[in-house]
Scaffold this active site. Structure first.
Site, PDB file in Angstrom:
ATOM      1  N   SER C  21     -23.716  -6.647   0.569  1.00  0.00           N
ATOM      2  CA  SER C  21     -25.060  -6.953   1.069  1.00  0.00           C
ATOM      3  C   SER C  21     -25.240  -6.502   2.509  1.00  0.00           C
ATOM      4  CB  SER C  21     -25.295  -8.460   0.978  1.00  0.00           C
ATOM      5  OG  SER C  21     -26.556  -8.759   1.512  1.00  0.00           O
ATOM      6  N   ALA C  70     -25.276  -7.021  14.561  1.00  0.00           N
ATOM      7  CA  ALA C  70     -26.118  -8.193  14.773  1.00  0.00           C
ATOM      8  C   ALA C  70     -27.539  -7.790  14.373  1.00  0.00           C
ATOM      9  CB  ALA C  70     -26.065  -8.652  16.225  1.00  0.00           C
ATOM     10  N   GLY C  72     -29.438  -9.447  12.304  1.00  0.00           N
ATOM     11  CA  GLY C  72     -30.289 -10.644  12.361  1.00  0.00           C
ATOM     12  C   GLY C  72     -31.154 -10.801  11.121  1.00  0.00           C
ATOM     13  N   ASN C  99     -28.903 -11.167  -2.342  1.00  0.00           N
ATOM     14  CA  ASN C  99     -28.403 -12.005  -1.257  1.00  0.00           C
ATOM     15  C   ASN C  99     -29.579 -12.751  -0.642  1.00  0.00           C
ATOM     16  OD1 ASN C  99     -27.629 -12.184   1.871  1.00  0.00           O
ATOM     17  ND2 ASN C  99     -25.720 -11.982   0.743  1.00  0.00           N
ATOM     18  N   CYS C 130     -24.188 -15.955   7.700  1.00  0.00           N
ATOM     19  CA  CYS C 130     -24.623 -14.898   8.625  1.00  0.00           C
ATOM     20  C   CYS C 130     -24.420 -15.366  10.048  1.00  0.00           C
ATOM     21  CB  CYS C 130     -26.079 -14.516   8.419  1.00  0.00           C
ATOM     22  SG  CYS C 130     -26.549 -13.220   9.585  1.00  0.00           S
ATOM     23  N   ILE C 191     -15.076 -12.030   2.288  1.00  0.00           N
ATOM     24  CA  ILE C 191     -15.572 -12.808   3.400  1.00  0.00           C
ATOM     25  C   ILE C 191     -16.782 -12.124   4.040  1.00  0.00           C
ATOM     26  CG2 ILE C 191     -13.357 -13.834   3.925  1.00  0.00           C
ATOM     27  CD1 ILE C 191     -12.985 -11.805   6.181  1.00  0.00           C
ATOM     28  N   GLY C 244     -13.392  -4.819   4.739  1.00  0.00           N
ATOM     29  CA  GLY C 244     -12.508  -3.714   5.097  1.00  0.00           C
ATOM     30  C   GLY C 244     -11.993  -2.897   3.944  1.00  0.00           C
ATOM     31  N   GLY C 265     -18.600  -2.555   2.142  1.00  0.00           N
ATOM     32  CA  GLY C 265     -19.663  -2.576   3.143  1.00  0.00           C
ATOM     33  C   GLY C 265     -19.587  -1.412   4.098  1.00  0.00           C
ATOM     34  N   THR C 266     -18.893  -1.626   5.201  1.00  0.00           N
ATOM     35  CA  THR C 266     -18.819  -0.654   6.290  1.00  0.00           C
ATOM     36  C   THR C 266     -18.428   0.750   5.815  1.00  0.00           C
ATOM     37  OG1 THR C 266     -18.229  -2.484   7.730  1.00  0.00           O
ATOM     38  CG2 THR C 266     -17.733  -0.283   8.546  1.00  0.00           C
TER      39      THR C 266
HETATM   40  C1  LIG Z   1     -24.783  -3.778   9.050  1.00  0.00           C
HETATM   41  C2  LIG Z   1     -24.346  -4.930   8.208  1.00  0.00           C
HETATM   42  C3  LIG Z   1     -25.299  -5.792   7.678  1.00  0.00           C
HETATM   43  C4  LIG Z   1     -24.933  -6.883   6.897  1.00  0.00           C
HETATM   44  N1  LIG Z   1     -25.890  -7.695   6.358  1.00  0.00           N
HETATM   45  C5  LIG Z   1     -25.517  -8.718   5.537  1.00  0.00           C
HETATM   46  C6  LIG Z   1     -26.499  -9.523   4.892  1.00  0.00           C
HETATM   47  O1  LIG Z   1     -27.685  -9.298   5.025  1.00  0.00           O
HETATM   48  N2  LIG Z   1     -26.066 -10.541   4.106  1.00  0.00           N
HETATM   49  C7  LIG Z   1     -24.737 -10.802   3.916  1.00  0.00           C
HETATM   50  O2  LIG Z   1     -24.388 -11.736   3.189  1.00  0.00           O
HETATM   51  N3  LIG Z   1     -23.781 -10.038   4.498  1.00  0.00           N
HETATM   52  C8  LIG Z   1     -24.151  -9.009   5.299  1.00  0.00           C
HETATM   53  N4  LIG Z   1     -23.176  -8.222   5.876  1.00  0.00           N
HETATM   54  C9  LIG Z   1     -21.747  -8.511   5.611  1.00  0.00           C
HETATM   55  C10 LIG Z   1     -21.213  -7.614   4.490  1.00  0.00           C
HETATM   56  O3  LIG Z   1     -21.895  -7.859   3.293  1.00  0.00           O
HETATM   57  C11 LIG Z   1     -19.710  -7.850   4.278  1.00  0.00           C
HETATM   58  O4  LIG Z   1     -19.487  -9.203   3.925  1.00  0.00           O
HETATM   59  C12 LIG Z   1     -18.899  -7.547   5.516  1.00  0.00           C
HETATM   60  O5  LIG Z   1     -19.445  -6.441   6.208  1.00  0.00           O
HETATM   61  C13 LIG Z   1     -17.425  -7.276   5.205  1.00  0.00           C
HETATM   62  O6  LIG Z   1     -17.269  -6.147   4.390  1.00  0.00           O
HETATM   63  P1  LIG Z   1     -16.923  -4.663   4.990  1.00  0.00           P
HETATM   64  O7  LIG Z   1     -15.775  -4.845   5.936  1.00  0.00           O
HETATM   65  O8  LIG Z   1     -16.609  -3.845   3.798  1.00  0.00           O
HETATM   66  O9  LIG Z   1     -18.135  -4.206   5.708  1.00  0.00           O
HETATM   67  C14 LIG Z   1     -23.562  -7.128   6.655  1.00  0.00           C
HETATM   68  C15 LIG Z   1     -22.596  -6.256   7.185  1.00  0.00           C
HETATM   69  C16 LIG Z   1     -22.972  -5.166   7.954  1.00  0.00           C
HETATM   70  C17 LIG Z   1     -21.910  -4.264   8.503  1.00  0.00           C
END
Ligand SMILES: Cc1cc2nc3c(=O)[nH]c(=O)nc-3n(C[C@H](O)[C@H](O)[C@H](O)COP(=O)(O)O)c2cc1C
Ligand SMILES: Cc1cc2nc3c(=O)[nH]c(=O)nc-3n(C[C@H](O)[C@H](O)[C@H](O)COP(=O)(O)OP(=O)(O)OC[C@H]3O[C@@H](n4cnc5c(N)ncnc54)[C@H](O)[C@@H]3O)c2cc1C
Ligand SMILES: Cc1cc2nc3c(=O)[nH]c(=O)nc-3n(C[C@H](O)[C@H](O)[C@H](O)COP(=O)(O)OP(=O)(O)OC[C@H]3O[C@@H](n4cnc5c(N)ncnc54)[C@H](O)[C@@H]3O)c2cc1C
Ligand SMILES: Cc1cc2nc3c(=O)[nH]c(=O)nc-3n(C[C@H](O)[C@H](O)[C@H](O)COP(=O)(O)O)c2cc1C
Ligand code: FES
Ligand code: FES
Lengths: 258, 308, 308, 258
Positions: C21, C70, C72, C99, C130, C191, C244, C265-266
């Protein structure tokens, strides 16, 4: 023990996934004995984080050359294998206490038992022993014919027995199968995976020295990542454990709990 | 006072850099590489009443941009440290910080009492945050009143300033920081390692024999900066900052976040000269950034909240 | 069922990979790169009752092996999502997870009620974690009873399974996981990001306008593995694992730790083809490691605790 | 919009810390208009994590060549500058909406105002405008004489005014000092630091287009890292914000709040 940006002089794949790398730099002059190792920094960034311990396989003091042989296992050794002649690698070493060459005297016969990437440090040992007039019998264990390396080099230094797990060359079986056929020796030196060390220690009919591996943090004795238990508390230090990186990697057979 | 000198309770440091506890043993290994007098201070490995054998191996595992450790507070015990390690350090005139751990309050008190009267010990670092032991350690660090109680008891018997080393594995680190400040802590050390795990794909089992370990190194730096920033705005005792310091810029970032001095852990393993190299680069980098003295930047990030 | 298919409440996934998400908006951008039907599922950006403008910029900052964000919870609001985003996704037959976020319990309920009856929505992901909004968000995620209460209320109005997305910024994530399980959660997502900060050395101020942000990327992987491992041993609902994931081995590591599916995600920012590339590599890697089906490795790390 | 491993054809430092890099690959053929950018992945590891946005400075479609000019600012651009001819760089692009070349017609005079590393995208714009028969006046601002780049290239395309902050070359002062002396133009295009954009927008006596910068996550419109506020809600989308990476980086003057 210094940190040295060493130049890659040669890097070749001598068997599948087994690379021989030759480095140049003043660190080469500091080796105390065979069985010491270096801690290799792969790359310049934050990943990989830790240095990789690799045994010294051969040294040419005059030309400041150090040879190592390593197997591509994971990320770090993979990256190392992709480095090119002319690149520099940051090396910390020489580290640890190696094989005591003087433990064998002129009249002695020594058996050297190596498995896989435990073989490389035995080569410089064999060279030093034979230079001292010691008779060397070497037993090297590989998985299969195609995995064999350093055969010619060891053969030049004395009797060589090769074992392969699939029997594609030499004796079919493990190094212990070859060791069991020998009895006339005064000392053994061994390096390889732990189960092999245990087997060698129990079969050997002489005193000997074994070289251990463990995951390491600092490589210099400061972090206590790499300890092993001593069979008895050390008389001098009062310690019940040893650090493989700085007290080892070579120990007397029976000194540590394998 | 020089541009890079900093002064904290018990610690007059010629520069802000000390090795972090557990990453430098008792100094002898790194003394083979450089003169330990170059350091701002020396923080030694955790000391407990009795000798501890620590956890089974493997004790370290690598992670992206960091590492896990589960040493388990292995150390030779109080008596050995008093007899061998601290006397050896007498040859240096760099301040010494001794990290202290235990199973129960009485252990901490016993070690503190004995260590804090040694003449070359300048401060105690109370380790209430070791994630790698079953009892004691982190359990003291995750509850504010337990942490405060321990701090009070240790302060009562210590003859030198006491720094409390906080765990980052908590919901609200500020609450714990405030509690130990009120209990009399002279300073804080933060952060200890984050709890982590790695699994070996071949066995399906954790790489570490202890299963979990403490995450350190570059990866945790932004977490450390956040916590130091938040805590420094709510307490008035100084903070020794740590967690992923590899480069000279990191030292400045930690100090701007609110640290008054810094500790370098994992970086020593990457380069045994990490500490002296960072110290050597400090003034040049300060010049480039137009920073006059280090004292002037501590906590700069909290000074002008509404500028930007 | 294929070797790489996985099945979770509401989600029959042809492979275990969904985008995380907030890292994939509502799918339109990445649909320019590949067919979204290749994904195991799609998890869309957080939806709130009203449109949200999010935080001031800068909203991202890089860290060693990771990044802070961030944003938001900026999103176009419930009405717009119902009218535009979800209908656009109807062209795909990949399961959709929405989400959901809010300031208060009623907000979450309102969004859930409306979203969960949309025919192409297969599951709700309750974002109680969040770190980047002042109210709501993480405050629901750091207290077990608050989290449980919210879960219960949302479950009562949801027509599809509810996954609760946990915050790692807590002392005891197992406690919260157990509480939301008892409150009726069908699954967990974990997480979310770790709280972090970076400071600009030139200004001495945080890089992010919001000061703190959420740390994601490779750096946090061992923390995620640890938490998923610990939680999976104490709950019996499935876990969507994330934090990650960059490489195919990471997917296997997460599943061995206890995840039944994973989110990426990233990594999408590093390579827009991250998700399909990972999916393509999965079977080969399973062959190399002698893994027959993915279902067989889930939670392998907790199966044989005393082998090693 | 593709991902392309492009080969470095040329990499030279054209002014202190300013590098010109030429890449080859099919991505070069996809450019829609000047002012678009690419997202550069520096290195192959986990650090740096994010791609670096860099504007396209020039394109040679026939030879599949893309030119960028960038300043070494931090870690990523430093690493990029250390890459060698023959290395490949992973590029995501072309991204965003560039400058509308068609907004200017044959009889028009356009003023192009660039500061620092905002200058590169204006070069391909100037080439396209002049190719369309539009008259181009360019104003380029630098800190000092030694920082000047692309002078000859722009001079070949029309009138060129250079400003330097220290007066070491051209007009002493800022680009706005030069812009104030002009009045006879129908359109402006500008790219540079935000304070400059604000000043240009308020001084200019014509409509125009501005190109913005912001820290980015995805670069493709998915993460909402790079938003800016619109002056009015967009009639078509109903949105009160725009994403600089995908709706921009170029906007009509007055469209977004600077
Ligand atoms: C730019 C960005 C925006 C995100 N927005 C949300 C969000 O709207 N809702 C949510 O539950 N998690 C959000 N996340 C968290 C991700 O869904 C994920 O839990 C977190 O980034 C860890 O995964 P990753 O290391 O693969 O990015 C966001 C992460 C990033 C980097
Ligand atoms: C004293 C000593 C001497 C060695 N000599 C040789 C040699 O001459 N030739 C050779 O091929 N190998 C040798 N090894 C093993 C070698 O260190 C590992 O194969 C190597 O570290 C694997 O790194 P990687 O990045 O490829 O694997 P990864 O799995 O990516 O490594 C991850 C982490 O685990 C550590 N690690 C993984 N396997 C081992 C291992 N077997 N021993 C210690 N740490 C490990 C790595 O150092 C790293 O910190 C020696 C090990 C020790 C301790
Ligand atoms: C649409 C666009 C076009 C650009 N075109 C050019 C160009 O043609 N030539 C040029 O020299 N520069 C250009 N920039 C600026 C360039 O992206 C930054 O200088 C570069 O990202 C800095 O990276 P670094 O690793 O050197 O710095 P670091 O400070 O190490 O970067 C850390 C992080 O901050 C980001 N960042 C830092 N500065 C900027 C900035 N000014 N804008 C956006 N992100 C930033 C980086 O991308 C990275 O994510 C452009 C930026 C944008 C948004
Ligand atoms: C191998 C190792 C052993 C450690 N032992 C201790 C210890 O005994 N006591 C303690 O308070 N912290 C210990 N730590 C934590 C460090 O002092 C430090 O807080 C942490 O590693 C973060 O800093 P770094 O990222 O620079 O390593 C240890 C860390 C490592 C890596
Ligand atoms: S690796 Fe640190 S003590 Fe051996
Ligand atoms: S950078 Fe992700 S939306 Fe613009």
């Amino acid at each position: 023990m210094i940190v040295d940006d060493m130049r890659i002089n040669e890097q070749i794949e001598i068997a599948p996934k087994i690379f021989k790398i030759e480095l140049t730099g003043p660190l080469s002059k500091l080796l105390k004995n065979p069985g010491q190792f270096v801690n290799v920094r792969v790359g310049k960034g934050i990943d990989p984080t830790l240095r990789r311990p690799i045994s010294i396989c051969d040294v040419d003091v005059d030309n400041e050359r150090l040879t190592m042989i390593y197997r591509v296992e994971g990320k770090g050794t993979k990256m190392l294998s992709e480095m090119l002649v002319g690149d520099t690698v940051n090396i910390l070493g020489p580290l640890g206490q190696g094989f005591p060459v003087d433990a064998a005297t002129k009249e002695n016969t020594c058996v050297l038992v190596g498995g896989g990437v435990g073989i490389p440090p035995l080569y410089y040992l064999a060279k030093q022993l034979t230079a001292n007039g010691v008779k060397v019998i070497t037993i090297l264990g590989f998985r299969s014919d195609k995995d064999i390396f350093l055969e010619k080099e060891f053969a030049e230094l004395g009797e060589l027995k090769i074992t392969t797990e699939d029997g594609s060359k030499g004796i079919k079986g493990f190094v212990t199968d070859a060791l069991e056929t020998l009895s006339d020796y005064e000392l053994f030196y061994t390096c390889g995976p732990k189960p092999m060390l245990r087997a060698v220690e129990s079969i050997a009919s002489s005193p000997g020295f074994i070289s251990l591996e463990e995951r390491m943090g600092c490589g210099v004795g400061a972090c206590l990542a790499c300890v092993c238990d001593l069979n008895e508390r050390n008389k001098d230090t009062g310690k019940s454990y040893a650090k493989i990186c700085s007290d080892g990697p070579v120990f007397e057979a029976g000194e540590v709990i394998l | 006072m020089s541009r890079i000198a900093v002064s904290l309770p018990g610690l007059n440091m010629k520069n802000p850099v000390m090795p972090a506890s557990g990453c430098f043993a008792f100094g002898q290994e790194y003394a083979n590489f450089y003169d330990l007098n170059r350091l701002g201070a020396i923080c030694v490995k955790a000391v407990t009443v009795e000798e501890r054998k620590g956890n089974a191996t493997p004790r370290v595992a690598e992670t992206p941009g960091g590492m896990l450790n589960a040493i388990g507070l292995q150390n030779p015990g109080l008596a050995h440290v008093l007899e061998h390690e601290l006397p050896w350090l007498e040859q240096y005139d760099t301040p010494i910080v001794v990290n202290i751990a235990g199973y129960q309050v009485e252990d901490y008190m016993e070690v503190t009492k004995a260590i804090s009267k040694v003449k070359n010990v300048n401060a105690i670092e109370l380790n209430i945050s070791c994630p790698n032991v079953k009892e004691g350690g982190i359990t003291f660090g995750t509850d504010a009143s337990t942490a405060a109680n321990l701090t009070e008891k240790v302060k009562a018997v210590s003859q030198v300033p006491v720094y409390v080393k906080l765990s980052p594995n908590v919901t609200d680190i500020v609450e714990i920081a405030k509690a130990v400040e009120q209990a009399g802590a002279d300073g804080l050390s933060m952060i200890n390692t984050l709890l982590g795990m790695r699994i070996d794909l071949k066995t399906g089992q954790p790489i570490l024999a202890n299963k979990t370990g403490g995450l350190s190194g570059a990866a945790i730096k932004p977490v450390a900066i956040r916590m130091i920033h938040d805590v420094s705005q709510q307490v008035s005792i100084p903070i020794i900052g740590m967690g992923g310091i590899y480069e000279v810029d990191d030292i400045l970032e930690f100090m701007m976040a609110g640290a008054s001095a810094v500790a370098v852990g994992t970086a020593n393993f990457i380069d045994p000269f990490a500490c002296p190299n960072l110290i050597d680069q400090l003034e040049n980098r300060m010049d480039e950034l137009g920073i006059d003295t280090l004292a002037s930047i501590v906590g700069r990030s909290s000074l002008c909240n509404n500028i930007r």
